[in-house]
Motif scaffolding. Structure first.
Motif, PDB file in Angstrom:
ATOM      1  N   SER A   6       0.826  -1.208   0.000  1.00 41.45           N
ATOM      2  CA  SER A   6       0.000   0.000   0.000  1.00 41.45           C
ATOM      3  C   SER A   6       0.864   1.263   0.000  1.00 41.45           C
ATOM      4  CB  SER A   6      -0.924  -0.007   1.224  1.00 41.45           C
ATOM      5  OG  SER A   6      -1.765   1.118   1.245  1.00 41.45           O
ATOM      6  N   ASP A   7       1.916   1.275   0.807  1.00 38.97           N
ATOM      7  CA  ASP A   7       2.790   2.447   0.892  1.00 38.97           C
ATOM      8  C   ASP A   7       3.521   2.698  -0.426  1.00 38.97           C
ATOM      9  OD1 ASP A   7       2.007   2.723   3.509  1.00 38.97           O
ATOM     10  OD2 ASP A   7       3.852   1.898   4.371  1.00 38.97           O
ATOM     11  N   ARG A   8       3.998   1.622  -1.058  1.00 37.63           N
ATOM     12  CA  ARG A   8       4.714   1.786  -2.324  1.00 37.63           C
ATOM     13  C   ARG A   8       3.771   2.230  -3.440  1.00 37.63           C
ATOM     14  NH1 ARG A   8       8.181   3.856  -2.260  1.00 37.63           N
ATOM     15  NH2 ARG A   8       8.931   3.244  -4.322  1.00 37.63           N
ATOM     16  N   LEU A   9       2.558   1.694  -3.481  1.00 39.41           N
ATOM     17  CA  LEU A   9       1.575   2.133  -4.477  1.00 39.41           C
ATOM     18  C   LEU A   9       1.244   3.613  -4.284  1.00 39.41           C
ATOM     19  CD1 LEU A   9      -0.897  -0.903  -4.489  1.00 39.41           C
ATOM     20  CD2 LEU A   9       0.617  -0.223  -6.349  1.00 39.41           C
ATOM     21  N   THR A  10       1.081   4.018  -3.029  1.00 43.09           N
ATOM     22  CA  THR A  10       0.766   5.419  -2.724  1.00 43.09           C
ATOM     23  C   THR A  10       1.893   6.334  -3.167  1.00 43.09           C
ATOM     24  OG1 THR A  10      -0.577   4.747  -0.819  1.00 43.09           O
ATOM     25  CG2 THR A  10       0.177   7.023  -0.869  1.00 43.09           C
ATOM     26  N   ASP A  11       3.126   5.913  -2.954  1.00 41.21           N
ATOM     27  CA  ASP A  11       4.276   6.730  -3.328  1.00 41.21           C
ATOM     28  C   ASP A  11       4.408   6.831  -4.850  1.00 41.21           C
ATOM     29  OD1 ASP A  11       6.723   8.208  -2.666  1.00 41.21           O
ATOM     30  OD2 ASP A  11       7.779   6.495  -3.498  1.00 41.21           O
ATOM     31  N   LEU A  12       4.287   5.709  -5.548  1.00 43.67           N
ATOM     32  CA  LEU A  12       4.456   5.715  -7.006  1.00 43.67           C
ATOM     33  C   LEU A  12       3.313   6.430  -7.719  1.00 43.67           C
ATOM     34  CD1 LEU A  12       5.838   2.101  -7.386  1.00 43.67           C
ATOM     35  CD2 LEU A  12       7.050   4.196  -8.013  1.00 43.67           C
ATOM     36  N   GLU A  13       2.162   6.501  -7.054  1.00 48.85           N
ATOM     37  CA  GLU A  13       1.013   7.191  -7.631  1.00 48.85           C
ATOM     38  C   GLU A  13       1.315   8.682  -7.856  1.00 48.85           C
ATOM     39  OE1 GLU A  13      -3.732   6.840  -6.806  1.00 48.85           O
ATOM     40  OE2 GLU A  13      -2.499   7.420  -5.112  1.00 48.85           O
ATOM     41  N   LYS A  14       2.262   9.222  -7.104  1.00 52.37           N
ATOM     42  CA  LYS A  14       2.613  10.646  -7.223  1.00 52.37           C
ATOM     43  C   LYS A  14       3.357  10.938  -8.527  1.00 52.37           C
ATOM     44  CE  LYS A  14       3.194  10.790  -2.203  1.00 52.37           C
ATOM     45  NZ  LYS A  14       4.205  10.826  -1.116  1.00 52.37           N
ATOM     46  N   ASP A  15       3.933   9.910  -9.140  1.00 51.37           N
ATOM     47  CA  ASP A  15       4.687  10.093 -10.383  1.00 51.37           C
ATOM     48  C   ASP A  15       3.711  10.071 -11.560  1.00 51.37           C
ATOM     49  OD1 ASP A  15       6.376   9.831 -12.676  1.00 51.37           O
ATOM     50  OD2 ASP A  15       7.946   8.970 -11.410  1.00 51.37           O
ATOM     51  N   LYS A  16       3.530  11.222 -12.191  1.00 51.08           N
ATOM     52  CA  LYS A  16       2.519  11.362 -13.237  1.00 51.08           C
ATOM     53  C   LYS A  16       2.865  10.587 -14.508  1.00 51.08           C
ATOM     54  CE  LYS A  16       0.084  14.001 -10.634  1.00 51.08           C
ATOM     55  NZ  LYS A  16      -1.099  13.408  -9.966  1.00 51.08           N
ATOM     56  N   ARG A  17       4.077  10.054 -14.598  1.00 47.19           N
ATOM     57  CA  ARG A  17       4.431   9.250 -15.774  1.00 47.19           C
ATOM     58  C   ARG A  17       3.782   7.868 -15.735  1.00 47.19           C
ATOM     59  NH1 ARG A  17      10.767   9.169 -15.242  1.00 47.19           N
ATOM     60  NH2 ARG A  17      10.059   8.695 -13.132  1.00 47.19           N
ATOM     61  N   PHE A  18       3.399   7.420 -14.540  1.00 47.27           N
ATOM     62  CA  PHE A  18       2.915   6.049 -14.380  1.00 47.27           C
ATOM     63  C   PHE A  18       1.395   5.994 -14.357  1.00 47.27           C
ATOM     64  CE2 PHE A  18       6.957   5.582 -11.627  1.00 47.27           C
ATOM     65  CZ  PHE A  18       7.734   5.582 -12.762  1.00 47.27           C
ATOM     66  N   LYS A  19       0.833   4.983 -15.015  1.00 48.35           N
ATOM     67  CA  LYS A  19      -0.621   4.799 -15.026  1.00 48.35           C
ATOM     68  C   LYS A  19      -1.072   3.586 -14.222  1.00 48.35           C
ATOM     69  CE  LYS A  19      -1.902   7.146 -19.300  1.00 48.35           C
ATOM     70  NZ  LYS A  19      -2.634   7.014 -20.587  1.00 48.35           N
ATOM     71  N   TYR A  20      -0.171   2.642 -14.023  1.00 49.70           N
ATOM     72  CA  TYR A  20      -0.578   1.416 -13.331  1.00 49.70           C
ATOM     73  C   TYR A  20       0.620   0.825 -12.600  1.00 49.70           C
ATOM     74  CZ  TYR A  20      -3.086  -2.879 -12.344  1.00 49.70           C
ATOM     75  OH  TYR A  20      -3.722  -3.908 -11.691  1.00 49.70           O
ATOM     76  N   ALA A  21       0.351   0.122 -11.508  1.00 53.95           N
ATOM     77  CA  ALA A  21       1.404  -0.607 -10.799  1.00 53.95           C
ATOM     78  C   ALA A  21       0.904  -2.013 -10.497  1.00 53.95           C
ATOM     79  CB  ALA A  21       1.796   0.107  -9.513  1.00 53.95           C
ATOM     80  N   LEU A  22       1.660  -2.994 -10.935  1.00 47.53           N
ATOM     81  CA  LEU A  22       1.310  -4.402 -10.744  1.00 47.53           C
ATOM     82  C   LEU A  22       2.184  -5.001  -9.658  1.00 47.53           C
ATOM     83  CD1 LEU A  22      -0.087  -7.075 -11.688  1.00 47.53           C
ATOM     84  CD2 LEU A  22       1.829  -7.363 -13.259  1.00 47.53           C
ATOM     85  N   ILE A  23       1.549  -5.617  -8.660  1.00 49.51           N
ATOM     86  CA  ILE A  23       2.269  -6.334  -7.606  1.00 49.51           C
ATOM     87  C   ILE A  23       2.005  -7.822  -7.788  1.00 49.51           C
ATOM     88  CG2 ILE A  23       2.364  -6.790  -5.120  1.00 49.51           C
ATOM     89  CD1 ILE A  23       1.785  -3.820  -4.686  1.00 49.51           C
ATOM     90  N   PHE A  24       3.065  -8.612  -7.788  1.00 46.12           N
ATOM     91  CA  PHE A  24       2.904 -10.050  -8.019  1.00 46.12           C
ATOM     92  C   PHE A  24       4.003 -10.830  -7.314  1.00 46.12           C
ATOM     93  CE2 PHE A  24       5.637  -8.405 -11.312  1.00 46.12           C
ATOM     94  CZ  PHE A  24       6.581  -9.388 -11.546  1.00 46.12           C
ATOM     95  N   LYS A  25       3.723 -12.104  -7.098  1.00 50.37           N
ATOM     96  CA  LYS A  25       4.698 -13.024  -6.505  1.00 50.37           C
ATOM     97  C   LYS A  25       4.797 -14.268  -7.375  1.00 50.37           C
ATOM     98  CE  LYS A  25       4.842 -14.142  -2.031  1.00 50.37           C
ATOM     99  NZ  LYS A  25       6.284 -14.095  -1.630  1.00 50.37           N
ATOM    100  N   ASN A  26       6.033 -14.684  -7.649  1.00 45.57           N
ATOM    101  CA  ASN A  26       6.301 -15.969  -8.302  1.00 45.57           C
ATOM    102  C   ASN A  26       6.994 -16.854  -7.269  1.00 45.57           C
ATOM    103  OD1 ASN A  26       5.407 -14.714 -10.680  1.00 45.57           O
ATOM    104  ND2 ASN A  26       7.480 -14.145 -11.281  1.00 45.57           N
ATOM    105  N   TYR A  27       6.310 -17.916  -6.841  1.00 44.20           N
ATOM    106  CA  TYR A  27       6.905 -18.814  -5.845  1.00 44.20           C
ATOM    107  C   TYR A  27       7.194 -20.151  -6.499  1.00 44.20           C
ATOM    108  CZ  TYR A  27       7.290 -22.200  -2.070  1.00 44.20           C
ATOM    109  OH  TYR A  27       7.718 -23.210  -1.259  1.00 44.20           O
ATOM    110  N   GLY A  28       8.418 -20.596  -6.414  1.00 45.28           N
ATOM    111  CA  GLY A  28       8.807 -21.878  -7.000  1.00 45.28           C
ATOM    112  C   GLY A  28       9.406 -21.686  -8.384  1.00 45.28           C
TER     113      GLY A  28
END
Length: 250
Positions: free
Chosen positions: A99-121
């Motif tokens: 949540s904190d990282r999404l909130t911070d990156l949202e301030k950068d007007k160059r970005f439209k989306y942020a994807l968070i994901f995990k690859n395990y294995g």
């Protein structure tokens, strides 16, 4: 094979780029031991944060520079592979970090989306390093899958004047056929006509489109649900590889 060195373990801070974010005791210096969770830039990023987009055309085609962000969330200072083995408290800290990282990156007007994901294995793209971590990639465009999800949800709302996910939750609770877990404001279901074996959706029962709108209590409840779901997968399927993604509004 045994691992002789892990760049994500406490004490190996010099083996990663300087941290962007960390949960550590007050007074503890950045890039030193003592942290509970760290975020560092990827050493092989898909997109880089430096530069301008420089949107331009080439005949019929649209071009822009590969500007974005690619971060690694190191979820624990312990050499633990599966998130299911972390405590509920630690998983809650991971979710708060998201949540904190999404909130911070949202301030950068160059970005439209942020994807968070995990690859395990290894077969799920997680590599051979056995340390629990996830990734965040911020992009200057909305991904195709997200656009389809938005368009489909809006089409349903325009016709019914209701949220498709709220309707889906009500139906699953009434039918009681595909519910994995229903606990503390969240529901985990096996979706109808699942695309993958053991596909599971975790949805907030209270209408919410944006992950960063979840308060700290909701994140603690979500951590409890994730711990249970991932533990069930580990126990029932003999610790299988998996991927998870956070679906959230752009």
């Amino acid at each position: 094979p045994p691992e002789t060195s892990c760049p994500f373990c406490e004490g190996s801070e010099a083996q990663t780029p300087p941290e962007i974010y960390a949960i550590r005791p007050s007074g503890s210096r950045p890039n030193t031991p003592g942290w509970e969770l760290r975020v560092v830039p990827s050493i092989s990023p898909f997109l880089r944060i430096e530069g301008e987009l420089d949107r331009r055309g080439k005949g019929l085609y649209d071009l822009m520079n590969g500007v974005g962000a690619h971060e690694i969330i190191v979820e624990t200072n312990q050499h633990t592979a599966n998130m299911s083995d972390l405590s509920e408290e630690q998983i809650a800290k991971v979710l708060q970090c998201y949540s904190d990282r999404l909130t911070d990156l949202e301030k950068d007007k160059r970005f439209k989306y942020a994807l968070i994901f995990k690859n395990y294995g290894k077969s799920a793209g997680g590599g051979s390093l056995q340390h629990s971590r996830s990734q965040l990639i911020a992009t200057p465009v909305n991904p195709k899958r997200v656009k389809e999800e938005l368009a489909g949800s809006k089409q349903y709302f325009d016709y019914h004047e209701r949220c498709i996910f709220c309707d889906l939750i009500r139906q699953e609770i009434e039918q009681k056929e595909r519910i994995v877990l229903d606990l503390d404001g969240f529901i985990a279901i096996a979706p109808f006509a699942a695309r993958f074996p053991f596909e599971t959706w975790i949805l907030p029962k209270k209408h919410c489109a944006d992950f960063i709108c979840q308060d700290s209590e909701s994140l603690r409840n979500l951590a409890k649900v994730m711990k249970l779901v991932l533990s069930k997968l580990k126990k029932g399927l003999n610790d299988p590889p998996y991927n998870y993604m956070i679906h959230t509004a752009p």
